[in-house]
Write a protein that holds these residues in place. Structure first.
Motif, PDB file in Angstrom:
ATOM      1  N   THR A 283       2.096   2.881 -17.423  1.00 42.11           N
ATOM      2  CA  THR A 283       2.015   2.836 -15.966  1.00 42.11           C
ATOM      3  C   THR A 283       2.810   4.006 -15.416  1.00 42.11           C
ATOM      4  OG1 THR A 283       1.843   0.428 -16.004  1.00 42.11           O
ATOM      5  CG2 THR A 283       2.457   1.439 -13.914  1.00 42.11           C
ATOM      6  N   GLY A 404     -10.952   2.223 -12.332  1.00 45.21           N
ATOM      7  CA  GLY A 404     -10.217   2.040 -11.085  1.00 45.21           C
ATOM      8  C   GLY A 404     -11.101   2.007  -9.857  1.00 45.21           C
ATOM      9  N   ASP A 409      -7.246  -2.792 -12.675  1.00 43.91           N
ATOM     10  CA  ASP A 409      -5.982  -2.142 -13.010  1.00 43.91           C
ATOM     11  C   ASP A 409      -6.032  -1.410 -14.346  1.00 43.91           C
ATOM     12  OD1 ASP A 409      -4.757  -2.951 -10.666  1.00 43.91           O
ATOM     13  OD2 ASP A 409      -4.045  -4.826 -11.525  1.00 43.91           O
ATOM     14  N   THR A 410      -6.683  -1.997 -15.343  1.00 46.49           N
ATOM     15  CA  THR A 410      -6.743  -1.353 -16.656  1.00 46.49           C
ATOM     16  C   THR A 410      -7.749  -2.098 -17.526  1.00 46.49           C
ATOM     17  OG1 THR A 410      -5.427  -0.524 -18.518  1.00 46.49           O
ATOM     18  CG2 THR A 410      -4.911  -2.722 -17.737  1.00 46.49           C
ATOM     19  N   GLY A 426      -7.028   3.271 -14.383  1.00 49.99           N
ATOM     20  CA  GLY A 426      -7.043   2.108 -13.504  1.00 49.99           C
ATOM     21  C   GLY A 426      -6.952   2.480 -12.040  1.00 49.99           C
ATOM     22  N   LYS A 429      -2.763   2.307  -6.716  1.00 44.05           N
ATOM     23  CA  LYS A 429      -2.339   1.403  -5.648  1.00 44.05           C
ATOM     24  C   LYS A 429      -0.925   1.739  -5.191  1.00 44.05           C
ATOM     25  CE  LYS A 429      -5.028  -2.509  -7.463  1.00 44.05           C
ATOM     26  NZ  LYS A 429      -4.944  -3.904  -7.968  1.00 44.05           N
ATOM     27  N   GLN A 431       2.614   0.658  -4.625  1.00 47.96           N
ATOM     28  CA  GLN A 431       3.447  -0.384  -5.217  1.00 47.96           C
ATOM     29  C   GLN A 431       4.925  -0.030  -5.071  1.00 47.96           C
ATOM     30  OE1 GLN A 431       2.414  -1.358  -9.260  1.00 47.96           O
ATOM     31  NE2 GLN A 431       0.213  -1.166  -8.901  1.00 47.96           N
ATOM     32  N   THR A 445      -0.552   3.972 -10.987  1.00 51.88           N
ATOM     33  CA  THR A 445      -1.747   3.586 -11.735  1.00 51.88           C
ATOM     34  C   THR A 445      -1.386   3.304 -13.181  1.00 51.88           C
ATOM     35  OG1 THR A 445      -4.057   4.171 -12.207  1.00 51.88           O
ATOM     36  CG2 THR A 445      -2.438   5.896 -12.510  1.00 51.88           C
ATOM     37  N   THR A 446      -2.293   2.650 -13.897  1.00 56.12           N
ATOM     38  CA  THR A 446      -2.106   2.363 -15.318  1.00 56.12           C
ATOM     39  C   THR A 446      -3.190   3.073 -16.123  1.00 56.12           C
ATOM     40  OG1 THR A 446      -1.116   0.201 -14.882  1.00 56.12           O
ATOM     41  CG2 THR A 446      -2.007   0.573 -17.088  1.00 56.12           C
TER      42      THR A 446
END
Length: 482
Positions: A283, A404, A409-410, A426, A429, A431, A445-446
């Motif tokens: 991440t 994404g 997410d992943t 992913g 977002k 966060q 992102t992941t």
């Protein structure tokens, strides 16, 4: 390669060609002509779908459509006659029996494309490194079948997420000699579609100019004998293709598995149960990358280029591969060898109504950022229009799949057959993230990297993933590491 038979001086038959190297069948999606219509050399007469893509087929001679041998929705074997054309209308009745089948090179029309619908020549080719093609099978058809063409199907456009996808590799183009071969632009396009290197073609035109006939001659295969059972199968006109059928109570619907969906299923099963998959995740804070994307959109040097996070991620992966070249390899089971690729054909996975396809950007490692952006934009637009050629999906080395764009997410992506790594991106977002010792809202992102553990150890896979993450966190590394 175009395949046809000659039934007399008046009637000619056009066979289903191998529109993707090694394919054995294709489904007729739509007829653009009907019996009685006049056709010209190079005019697109139908659209077919193979296990790789939808392809438009041009007719290689002038005349009037005499007969359509198969209705829309029928799956036809390569080598079967699909249309008969009267090349000398008004000269008398058709002969009672057709003579022996022959293979002949295509004689193309004048250099100018005919008015109206432009001919699209896609999916006819050998790898760009060679002009040799395997022999195809010639099939005799006893006589005209009486299958009437059905009404036109609805259009088959493709939808592709704006930013997203994954890819497949291909081999390097043959080296171009210092003296550029002489050929007009339409001939150069034809050679590109057929996968022919013009430097290997012998010119016959005045002044040493390469003609369309020269290109077709270079791509023409040698005839091969046809087994008796293949002839028998070709003689029979199959029933129209099965359509989705709902149960009596409407609680279930059965959909035949064929075309792209069938190819996807076979490829994924083969990949999942052949290559031992390992997936690693990271991440990363991509706030600086998102700022770079916004700045590039305003840069005049990027005018007309599709700029989005995927472009920077693709460039980051290419830099990571340059720093860790062993990741760009393939496992050769037959020869028990690891094949390291010194080029990167970067695949971008694209979701379409027909299923997932993975076209790739040839020699992506040599492209500047604007060039890479242009190639990505063209790849997405072509896929959206449903016009991705089989050649565009062949030869990939490493793939990106952008899950994404669906808000995911992943994931744990499955390798594209023949490749050693695939990167899943992913959703990006806002966060809470610890930045400079304080919790702040950041764009996060992941990333997930799956790789073939037969040739990629955990250390190598981790280095590649860590390099991609580091570049996205600090995009200036695109310069310092390049």
């Amino acid at each position: 390669m175009t395949t046809m038979t000659e039934t007399s001086a008046r009637f000619r038959e056009f066979k289903m060609p191998d529109v993707g190297e090694g394919l054995t069948e294709a489904e007729i999606l739509k007829w653009f002509v009907q019996p009685g219509d006049t056709v010209t050399d190079g005019q697109v007469v139908c659209e077919v779908e193979t296990a790789k893509a939808a392809v438009e087929l041009p007719i290689p001679f002038d005349g009037v459509v005499h007969e359509l041998r198969f209705p829309e929705g029928t799956t036809v074997d390569v080598g079967q006659v699909i249309i008969a054309v009267d090349v000398a209308p008004g000269s008398g009745d058709a002969p009672a029996a057709a003579p022996e089948s022959v293979q002949e090179p295509v004689a193309e029309a004048e250099e100018e494309a005919p008015k109206g619908r432009q001919p699209v020549l896609v999916g006819y080719g050998v790898a760009e490194t060679s002009t040799k093609r395997r022999a195809r099978k010639s099939v005799e058809i006893p006589g005209p079948a009486a299958a009437a063409a059905q009404a036109e199907l609805n259009g088959h456009g493709a939808a592709v997420p704006e930013a997203g996808g994954a890819a497949v590799p291909e081999t390097h183009s043959a080296a171009v000699p210092e003296a550029r071969p002489l050929a007009k632009p339409p001939v150069r396009k034809l050679a590109k579609d057929l996968g022919i290197d013009l430097a290997t073609v012998t010119p016959t035109g005045e002044g040493g100019i390469i003609t369309r006939e020269d290109v077709h001659a270079a791509a023409a295969p040698a005839p091969a004998e046809v087994p008796a059972q293949a002839v028998a199968a070709a003689a029979a006109v199959p029933e129209p293709a099965v359509v989705p059928v709902s149960g009596a109570d409407g609680r279930e619907t059965r959909i035949p598995v064929k075309g792209v969906r069938k190819a996807i299923a076979q490829a994924m099963v083969g990949s999942a149960f052949t290559a031992p998959h390992v997936t690693e995740f990271v991440t990363v804070d991509v706030t600086r990358t998102m700022k770079l994307v916004a700045e590039l959109k305003e840069d005049k040097d990027m005018a007309g280029v599709r700029v989005n996070p995927l472009l920077i991620i693709a460039k980051a992966l290419l830099v990571a591969i340059r720093r860790n070249p062993d990741i760009n390899s393939a496992w050769d089971e037959a020869n028990q060898e690891i094949v390291r690729k010194h080029y990167v054909n970067l695949g971008i996975a694209a979701a379409t109504p027909r299923g997932l396809i993975v076209p790739n950007i040839k020699d992506a490692h040599d492209k500047t950022l604007p060039e890479l952006g242009e190639a990505l934009g063209e790849l997405v637009s072509t896929a959206r229009e449903g016009r991705t050629s089989p050649a565009a999906m062949a030869g990939g080395t490493v793939t990106i799949t952008n899950v994404g764009v669906f808000g995911v997410d992943t994931g744990t992506p499955i390798l594209n057959p023949g490749e050693s790594a695939i990167l899943a991106v992913g959703a990006i977002k806002l966060q809470p993230w610890v930045h400079k010792g304080k919790v702040k809202p950041r764009q996060v992102t992941t990333l997930a990297l799956s790789f073939d553990h037969r040739l990629v150890d955990g250390e190598l896979g981790s280095k590649v993933l860590a390099d991609v993450a580091a570049i996205l966190e600090q995009p200036k590394r695109l310069i310092t590491w390049a």
